[in-house]
Design a protein around this motif. Structure first.
Motif, short mmCIF file in Angstrom:
data_model
loop_
_atom_site.label_atom_id
_atom_site.label_comp_id
_atom_site.label_asym_id
_atom_site.label_seq_id
_atom_site.Cartn_x
_atom_site.Cartn_y
_atom_site.Cartn_z
N TYR A 313 27.29 16.28 43.01
CA TYR A 313 26.13 15.92 42.20
C TYR A 313 26.01 14.41 41.98
O TYR A 313 24.91 13.87 41.99
CB TYR A 313 26.22 16.62 40.84
N ALA A 441 24.76 23.41 45.27
CA ALA A 441 25.06 21.98 45.42
C ALA A 441 25.20 21.62 46.89
O ALA A 441 24.73 20.57 47.35
CB ALA A 441 26.33 21.63 44.66
N GLU A 477 23.28 23.15 39.05
CA GLU A 477 23.82 22.58 37.81
C GLU A 477 23.55 23.48 36.61
O GLU A 477 24.43 23.70 35.78
CB GLU A 477 23.24 21.19 37.56
#
Length: 574
Positions: A313, A441, A477
């Motif tokens: 991230y 992700a 997330e």
């Protein structure tokens, strides 16, 4: 005095189905994240374009800074747990953050290239810059773990609202990030770096005001554990409380120096992690029964997942920003962008009003009026931020708002989704939610690889590739991060919950360094005139994005495999 917190603790008041204290924490965290992410959105490009840093130098400093920002909450959590309490720790952290963000407004003169080929920088401005980073690092250490801890304490044990409460709290983080990227990023790029950094400092002042004025809604959970211990003399006339404040001041020169020794920070982080693991091994062996031991070890799983996820991230503030700046277009709807003059972000209006509106809403006895007031603020903010996203000329810094935009958009859906699935018996375990987050992700890097393949020396890629990438990574997330935070708060032994929450941020700390290392795989040697060899750039970015896809998907498979063991170790905790 020892019973002051209990005397002040009235009956819990709910608003939108959650304790009012959640909204105090929400808006405090919103403003703190406004200041933090406003600065972070500008940091990598500021170092490269203003101070003449190379990609490698910039990413090393960003990684060292990010690493220390998320490592210091370990110590901040201990000091709050044992001595200061959450209220005093958050106020101390807020003051340090205000000073640090305002100090960032000192930009000095732009770097130049001498006839000898050496880059000449404003050394005084850089010294102030490093000191400002030191203040921010220390401030986050005192503030970050303790706001999250207060949220966990507002809910009774096994309260089914906890997951959705943390999801809403996490949305507060991203509301701040959303406004900060548009406002600080836009001001920094349009009016000058100091305007963007200065706006971040003003934002932190607002967050501190919200927290101080909203204390009665925290039900006494933020007070010191023992006033007697806090006032005990330890260094001559200094009591414990003032000794902590002095220690925070004396740590600033050390942090100032570490900011200039990037690789030294990584070794310090590894030593800190080793120390925490050693303490954990002792604690679960000597101080815990079987159930507590298993639950604490389950916490380690969520910390490890946090480290892996945020290693991917945090590319959004490193390689993604640089890739976007150099290889992609910026405006979503070019025909609607105001090209003349310097238009003002209208979203500053609800942002400035928010501390006053929130204070009024929380003070109201009528929950209906409070809901209308907060709902009106939310609607106004949403409409004006959408306006700014469309009509303001965007840059790589301001486009970091996309991450927060999608979280704000998605979080209410997930806050509804988990309880709805729970009622039907379909709610995934926290371990499986972690696997889902890791998979998304990894998948987020696919659009970037596809967009990179379209770039030529005469044609930039479409900005919509990075829009899709942000959407995918933010789904990950929202599925993973707030649930992990809730798991740590729920599973930790109550006496050390602050320290365990600090360990979550320590995992995030190491992820900053790993993200920096990953980002350097695509580091470019670009002269001060900014000319890019697109063939070399495309090859490097393509290799990085391909590798990140496999890292994310591989980690997701591992999380699924160990998931059943983690569920057993949680001993009934959802």
């Amino acid at each position: 005095m020892a019973h002051l917190a209990e005397l002040d603790r009235g009956p819990a008041e709910d608003l939108f189905g959650h304790p009012k204290g959640l909204y105090v924490c929400f808006f405090t965290e919103m403003w703190e994240r406004f200041s933090f992410y406003g600065m972070k959105a500008l940091l990598a490009l500021y170092l490269i374009k203003h101070h003449g840093f190379s990609d490698t130098e910039s990413l090393t400093l960003v990684g060292a800074y990010g690493g220390l920002v998320y490592a210091t909450p370990v110590l901040g959590g201990i000091l709050a747990d044992r001595f200061l309490g959450m209220r005093k720790a958050v106020i101390l952290g807020g003051v340090l953050l205000c000073l640090g963000h305002l100090g960032m407004a000192v930009e000095g003169h732009q770097a130049t290239m001498g006839a000898d080929g050496v880059v000449h920088r404003d050394l005084f401005a850089l010294s102030v810059f490093y000191l400002s980073l030191a203040l921010i690092i220390s401030g986050v250490g005192f503030l970050k773990p303790n706001i999250s801890t207060v949220v966990g304490k507002l809910y009774p044990e096994n309260d089914p609202r906890l997951d959705s409460g943390f999801t809403l709290f996490y949305a507060g983080i991203n509301v701040g990030a959303l406004f900060s990227a548009i406002i600080c990023g836009y001001l920094g790029d349009t009016y000058g770096w100091s305007y963007g950094f200065g706006a971040a400092g003003i934002g932190m002042l607002a967050g501190l005001a919200v927290f101080v004025t909203g204390q009665r809604h925290l039900q006494g959970h933020a007070e010191p554990p023992s006033m007697e211990r806090l006032k005990r003399r330890v260094l001559g006339p200094l009591n414990t409380e003032w000794a902590i404040y002095l220690g925070a001041a004396l740590a600033l020169p050390v942090l100032w120096g570490l900011m200039q020794l990037g690789n030294a920070v990584l070794w310090l982080q590894l030593a800190t992690m080793a120390g925490w693991l050693g303490w954990l091994a002792w604690y679960v062996t000597v101080r815990c029964d079987k159930v507590q031991r298993h639950r604490m070890l389950a916490c380690v799983f969520f910390v490890a997942v946090c480290l892996l996820f945020f290693s991917l991230y945090e590319q959004t503030y490193g390689s993604w920003v640089l890739f976007n700046d150099r290889m992609l277009g910026k405006d979503l709807f070019p025909s609607m962008v105001i090209r003349e003059g310097h238009p003002v972000p209208w979203s500053t209006i609800p942002l400035i009003l928010s501390p006053f509106v929130v204070g009024a809403a929380l003070a109201m006895k009528s929950t209906r009026l409070a809901k209308l007031l907060l709902g009106g603020l939310t609607l106004a903010g949403t409409l004006l931020i959408l306006r700014d996203c469309v009509v303001l000329p965007q840059t790589a810094s301001s486009l970091t708002y996309l991450g927060a935009f999608f979280i704000v958009l998605i979080s209410p859906l997930f806050a509804w989704l988990w309880p709805a699935l729970e009622r039907r018996g379909w709610n995934p375990s926290k371990a499986n939610k972690s696997a889902i987050g890791l998979a998304f992700a990894g998948l987020a890097f696919l659009p970037l690889a596809m967009g990179n393949a379209t770039v030529t020396a005469t044609s930039l890629g479409s900005v919509w590739w990075i829009v899709l990438a942000y959407f995918l990574i933010e789904v990950g997330e929202v599925a993973l991060a707030p649930i992990g935070l809730a798991a740590v708060a729920e599973l930790s032994v109550p006496q050390v919950v602050g320290l365990m929450m600090g360990a979550w941020w320590l995992g995030t700390s190491l992820s900053e360094q790993v993200a920096s290392i990953f980002g350097k795989w695509a580091a470019l040697d670009i002269p001060l005139d900014g000319k890019i060899d697109f063939a070399v750039a495309s090859a490097k970015y393509g290799q990085l994005f391909d590798k990140m896809v496999w890292v994310g998907l591989g980690a997701a498979v591992v999380a699924l495999v160990v998931g059943p063991v983690i569920r057993r170790w949680m001993h009934g905790a959802r």
